[in-house]
Design a protein around this motif. Structure first.
Motif, PDB file in Angstrom:
ATOM      1  N   MET A 266       0.824  -1.207   0.000  1.00  0.00           N
ATOM      2  CA  MET A 266       0.000   0.000   0.000  1.00  0.00           C
ATOM      3  C   MET A 266       0.856   1.254   0.000  1.00  0.00           C
ATOM      4  SD  MET A 266      -2.946  -1.309   2.591  1.00  0.00           S
ATOM      5  CE  MET A 266      -3.814   0.165   2.902  1.00  0.00           C
ATOM      6  N   THR A 267       1.949   1.214   0.763  1.00  0.00           N
ATOM      7  CA  THR A 267       2.843   2.378   0.823  1.00  0.00           C
ATOM      8  C   THR A 267       3.413   2.692  -0.556  1.00  0.00           C
ATOM      9  OG1 THR A 267       3.557   1.527   2.960  1.00  0.00           O
ATOM     10  CG2 THR A 267       4.825   3.307   2.044  1.00  0.00           C
ATOM     11  N   ILE A 268       3.960   1.656  -1.201  1.00  0.00           N
ATOM     12  CA  ILE A 268       4.615   1.880  -2.486  1.00  0.00           C
ATOM     13  C   ILE A 268       3.610   2.319  -3.532  1.00  0.00           C
ATOM     14  CG2 ILE A 268       5.865   0.705  -4.327  1.00  0.00           C
ATOM     15  CD1 ILE A 268       7.208  -0.957  -2.109  1.00  0.00           C
ATOM     16  N   ASN A 269       2.452   1.702  -3.538  1.00  0.00           N
ATOM     17  CA  ASN A 269       1.444   2.104  -4.516  1.00  0.00           C
ATOM     18  C   ASN A 269       0.986   3.532  -4.292  1.00  0.00           C
ATOM     19  OD1 ASN A 269       1.417  -0.237  -6.044  1.00  0.00           O
ATOM     20  ND2 ASN A 269      -0.083  -1.235  -4.738  1.00  0.00           N
ATOM     21  N   ARG A 270       0.839   3.886  -3.025  1.00  0.00           N
ATOM     22  CA  ARG A 270       0.444   5.261  -2.697  1.00  0.00           C
ATOM     23  C   ARG A 270       1.475   6.260  -3.207  1.00  0.00           C
ATOM     24  NH1 ARG A 270      -2.238   7.093   3.007  1.00  0.00           N
ATOM     25  NH2 ARG A 270      -3.971   5.656   2.699  1.00  0.00           N
ATOM     26  N   ALA A 271       2.750   5.953  -2.928  1.00  0.00           N
ATOM     27  CA  ALA A 271       3.817   6.871  -3.312  1.00  0.00           C
ATOM     28  C   ALA A 271       3.898   7.002  -4.841  1.00  0.00           C
ATOM     29  CB  ALA A 271       5.149   6.381  -2.754  1.00  0.00           C
ATOM     30  N   LYS A 272       3.768   5.878  -5.528  1.00  0.00           N
ATOM     31  CA  LYS A 272       3.850   5.927  -6.990  1.00  0.00           C
ATOM     32  C   LYS A 272       2.667   6.675  -7.584  1.00  0.00           C
ATOM     33  CE  LYS A 272       6.671   1.927  -7.909  1.00  0.00           C
ATOM     34  NZ  LYS A 272       6.743   0.563  -8.399  1.00  0.00           N
ATOM     35  N   ASP A 273       1.486   6.454  -7.018  1.00  0.00           N
ATOM     36  CA  ASP A 273       0.312   7.166  -7.510  1.00  0.00           C
ATOM     37  C   ASP A 273       0.464   8.669  -7.308  1.00  0.00           C
ATOM     38  OD1 ASP A 273      -2.095   4.638  -6.423  1.00  0.00           O
ATOM     39  OD2 ASP A 273      -0.893   4.850  -8.255  1.00  0.00           O
ATOM     40  N   LYS A 274       1.049   9.033  -6.149  1.00  0.00           N
ATOM     41  CA  LYS A 274       1.265  10.447  -5.854  1.00  0.00           C
ATOM     42  C   LYS A 274       2.229  11.054  -6.859  1.00  0.00           C
ATOM     43  CE  LYS A 274       0.644  13.961  -3.204  1.00  0.00           C
ATOM     44  NZ  LYS A 274      -0.663  14.549  -2.982  1.00  0.00           N
ATOM     45  N   ARG A 275       3.277  10.286  -7.192  1.00  0.00           N
ATOM     46  CA  ARG A 275       4.259  10.795  -8.145  1.00  0.00           C
ATOM     47  C   ARG A 275       3.641  10.990  -9.518  1.00  0.00           C
ATOM     48  NH1 ARG A 275       9.864  11.451  -8.733  1.00  0.00           N
ATOM     49  NH2 ARG A 275      10.036  12.613 -10.682  1.00  0.00           N
ATOM     50  N   ARG A 276       2.817  10.043  -9.927  1.00  0.00           N
ATOM     51  CA  ARG A 276       2.149  10.149 -11.222  1.00  0.00           C
ATOM     52  C   ARG A 276       1.246  11.366 -11.249  1.00  0.00           C
ATOM     53  NH1 ARG A 276      -0.184   4.720 -11.222  1.00  0.00           N
ATOM     54  NH2 ARG A 276       1.732   3.738 -10.577  1.00  0.00           N
ATOM     55  N   GLN A 277       0.583  11.590 -10.112  1.00  0.00           N
ATOM     56  CA  GLN A 277      -0.321  12.742  -9.984  1.00  0.00           C
ATOM     57  C   GLN A 277       0.462  14.051 -10.117  1.00  0.00           C
ATOM     58  OE1 GLN A 277      -1.857  13.139  -6.062  1.00  0.00           O
ATOM     59  NE2 GLN A 277      -3.830  13.888  -6.721  1.00  0.00           N
ATOM     60  N   MET A 278       1.614  14.113  -9.407  1.00  0.00           N
ATOM     61  CA  MET A 278       2.420  15.333  -9.450  1.00  0.00           C
ATOM     62  C   MET A 278       2.977  15.571 -10.847  1.00  0.00           C
ATOM     63  SD  MET A 278       2.438  16.639  -6.391  1.00  0.00           S
ATOM     64  CE  MET A 278       3.873  17.430  -5.746  1.00  0.00           C
ATOM     65  N   ASP A 279       3.421  14.505 -11.510  1.00  0.00           N
ATOM     66  CA  ASP A 279       3.935  14.647 -12.880  1.00  0.00           C
ATOM     67  C   ASP A 279       2.847  15.145 -13.809  1.00  0.00           C
ATOM     68  OD1 ASP A 279       6.221  11.772 -12.840  1.00  0.00           O
ATOM     69  OD2 ASP A 279       6.498  13.889 -12.319  1.00  0.00           O
ATOM     70  N   LEU A 280       1.655  14.599 -13.614  1.00  0.00           N
ATOM     71  CA  LEU A 280       0.529  15.006 -14.451  1.00  0.00           C
ATOM     72  C   LEU A 280       0.209  16.483 -14.254  1.00  0.00           C
ATOM     73  CD1 LEU A 280      -1.367  13.439 -16.369  1.00  0.00           C
ATOM     74  CD2 LEU A 280      -2.994  13.339 -14.512  1.00  0.00           C
ATOM     75  N   LEU A 281       0.195  16.906 -12.982  1.00  0.00           N
ATOM     76  CA  LEU A 281      -0.078  18.313 -12.679  1.00  0.00           C
ATOM     77  C   LEU A 281       0.963  19.205 -13.301  1.00  0.00           C
ATOM     78  CD1 LEU A 281      -1.109  18.128  -8.917  1.00  0.00           C
ATOM     79  CD2 LEU A 281      -2.549  18.807 -10.809  1.00  0.00           C
ATOM     80  N   GLN A 282       2.216  18.753 -13.223  1.00  0.00           N
ATOM     81  CA  GLN A 282       3.292  19.570 -13.776  1.00  0.00           C
ATOM     82  C   GLN A 282       3.158  19.680 -15.289  1.00  0.00           C
ATOM     83  OE1 GLN A 282       7.024  17.928 -14.359  1.00  0.00           O
ATOM     84  NE2 GLN A 282       8.192  19.746 -13.886  1.00  0.00           N
ATOM     85  N   SER A 283       2.821  18.551 -15.920  1.00  0.00           N
ATOM     86  CA  SER A 283       2.722  18.580 -17.377  1.00  0.00           C
ATOM     87  C   SER A 283       1.535  19.428 -17.827  1.00  0.00           C
ATOM     88  CB  SER A 283       2.606  17.162 -17.928  1.00  0.00           C
ATOM     89  OG  SER A 283       1.382  16.607 -17.521  1.00  0.00           O
ATOM     90  N   LEU A 284       0.484  19.484 -17.007  1.00  0.00           N
ATOM     91  CA  LEU A 284      -0.653  20.345 -17.342  1.00  0.00           C
ATOM     92  C   LEU A 284      -0.303  21.820 -17.131  1.00  0.00           C
ATOM     93  CD1 LEU A 284      -3.587  18.316 -15.751  1.00  0.00           C
ATOM     94  CD2 LEU A 284      -3.206  18.687 -18.174  1.00  0.00           C
ATOM     95  N   ALA A 285       0.487  22.075 -16.058  1.00  0.00           N
ATOM     96  CA  ALA A 285       0.815  23.468 -15.726  1.00  0.00           C
ATOM     97  C   ALA A 285       1.757  24.073 -16.748  1.00  0.00           C
ATOM     98  CB  ALA A 285       1.450  23.520 -14.336  1.00  0.00           C
TER      99      ALA A 285
END
Lengths: 289, 194
Positions: A266-285
């Motif tokens: 759960m920890t690793i999946n959470r962290a990876k999902d968060k990273r994907r989210q941040m990358d997505l936000l950055q690419s949109l910004a």
């Protein structure tokens, strides 16, 4: 010393500084870690493991633009004590019901585990779950940060009873597991065994630190030699000294091992999902031209 | 799973045969602790997951507990949030003190309920709620009824088979408990308790 371009060097040193901040609490191996990261470089654009090849020159321009913004993704989680909210994943009651507090008999006790024990009841050691909760929190937090930064995590367990469980868990969270016989130079002699330019794990998680003859697993000292941080579940008969983030707890009962596997996954999946989210936000910004 | 394992104090000490005649839900809800904390005298019957009660409650006290449990369940289903005693955070020391393992005392000659989780030929691997499982031979009587998931009665001998051998620094452990298989409790098809 490997020769790399100036920009790539800048990126790597910033990455190292961030990683060192996280790890420096437990081990003062800053210089060694820098050397290790330089030896195995990962570019955000390319997925290839390489150093000193032609492909490095091409990605320089991309690196220059993304470094300033990419920094924010990497440094922002470090400002929070529990960025991934891992304390809500488990409670003391869950640990208790999974029999994490049960240790071996008094005769099997390792001297260095005495600070982590609550006491001894009718010859059976009881592990202090209050300390376990803190250690587990720190270990999971570190694992999450490593996974957030795209680090390679290796799970090791030599318990045949749980080998399938550990392998399945590693597969489900997209990381690696080694639950078979450990050959001599897997970490220390990796270029010879695997070929040149191999990337070593950035974190090694031991679900059980002992091998089948009740000796400490060779990978613990090898990881310390290669400056790879380790997280490990240490039972009352284990030696916690070389492990960066020890988790005092039961490693023999299926219910507790299943709990650890579930928490790490759960920890690793959470962290990876968060990273994907941040990358997505950055690419949109910042839309790339 | 751990909730399935109950430990019933050896019957031969006090001759409390009546305990087996009670209804199953009363069996589960009430919790007996040892009358003398030090000695193993007195009857003790525990369930791992249920909350602890120091003395057996009878009459109004038992009815009040039952009613408050039912009311809590009702509140939970209707989505009402109210602080209740069961949700208070118990410390590790409290949970340990009231856990069945501590209440049981020495493991020698205690009767426990275990569940078979693995079978290799004639060897039954039985988990009874302790750190290790025990391995027992399939008995000749009703041998086919012992399948994965069956609940059995055991008489415990030791929680961990470990011993210091000559010339060794630490104990050598077998990573197993030791128990004598007494018999089946019910068939595998029974509904599991939470």
């Amino acid at each position: 010393m490997v020769t790399t371009s100036k920009v790539a060097m800048n990126y790597i040193s910033q990455l190292c500084c961030c990683l060192i901040k996280v790890e420096e609490k437990e081990s003062g191996m800053a210089a060694g870690h820098l050397t290790k990261v330089l030896f195995s470089v990962k570019h955000s654009g390319l997925q290839s493991r390489l150093f000193g090849t032609a492909a490095v020159a091409q990605t320089d321009q991309v690196e220059n633009d993304s470094t300033a913004l990419g920094n924010k993704i990497l440094t922002q989680p470090l400002n929070h004590p529990d960025y991934f909210r891992l304390s809500e994943l488990f409670s003391l009651k869950d640990l208790f019901e999974a029999r994490v507090h049960l240790g071996h008999k008094r005769g099997c006790r390792h001297r260095l585990m005495e600070p982590y024990l609550f006491g001894c009841r009718l010859e059976q050691d009881i592990i202090d779950l209050d300390q376990t909760v803190e250690h587990l929190q720190q270990a999971l937090n570190f694992t999450a940060h490593v996974a957030y930064r795209g680090g390679v995590i290796l799970f090791i367990s030599r318990r045949r009873q749980f080998c399938h469980l550990v392998e399945k868990m590693a597969q489900e969270c997209g990381e690696y597991a080694h639950t078979r016989y450990w050959q001599g130079g897997l970490l220390t002699n990796a270029p010879v065994l695997y070929g040149p330019g191999v990337r070593l794990p950035d974190l090694i998680v031991f679900i059980s630190t002992l091998n089948n003859v009740f000796q400490q697993h060779v990978a613990i000292q090898d990881a310390a030699k290669m400056n790879i941080p380790t997280v490990g579940v240490v039972d009352s008969n284990c030696n916690p000294s070389l492990i960066t983030y020890p988790i005092p707890g039961n490693d023999d009962t299926p219910s507790s091992v299943e709990l650890y596997c579930k928490l790490f996954k759960m920890t690793i999946n959470r962290a990876k999902d968060k990273r994907r989210q941040m990358d997505l936000l950055q690419s949109l910004a910042t839309p790339n031209l | 799973m751990a909730a399935l394992c109950k430990v019933v104090r050896s019957v031969s000490r006090r001759g409390y045969v009546g305990v087996f005649a009670r209804r199953p839900d009363a069996f589960c809800k009430t919790l007996y602790s040892t009358t003398d904390s030090g000695e193993s005298a007195g009857e003790s019957e525990k369930e791992v997951a249920s909350s602890a009660a120091e003395k057996p409650k009878t009459g109004f006290a038992a009815a009040f507990d039952l009613h408050s449990d039912l009311k809590q369940k009702q509140d939970q289903t209707t989505g009402e949030v109210r602080p209740s005693a069961a949700k208070e955070k118990k410390s590790f020391a409290y949970m340990l003190r009231h856990s069945p393992l501590m209440q049981m005392g020495p493991a020698k000659d205690k009767i426990a309920v275990g569940k078979i989780f693995h079978i290799v030929g004639d060897d039954l691997y039985i988990d009874f709620g302790a750190k290790f499982h025990c391995v027992c031979k399939r008995p000749s009587v009703d041998g086919e009824k012992y399948q994965r998931g069956s609940r059995v009665r055991l008489r415990l001998v030791d929680l961990e088979l470990s011993s210091r051998f000559l010339g060794a620094n630490t104990d050598t452990t077998l990573l197993e408990a030791d128990a004598v298989l007494l018999g089946l409790i019910e068939s595998r098809d029974a509904q599991p308790k939470v």
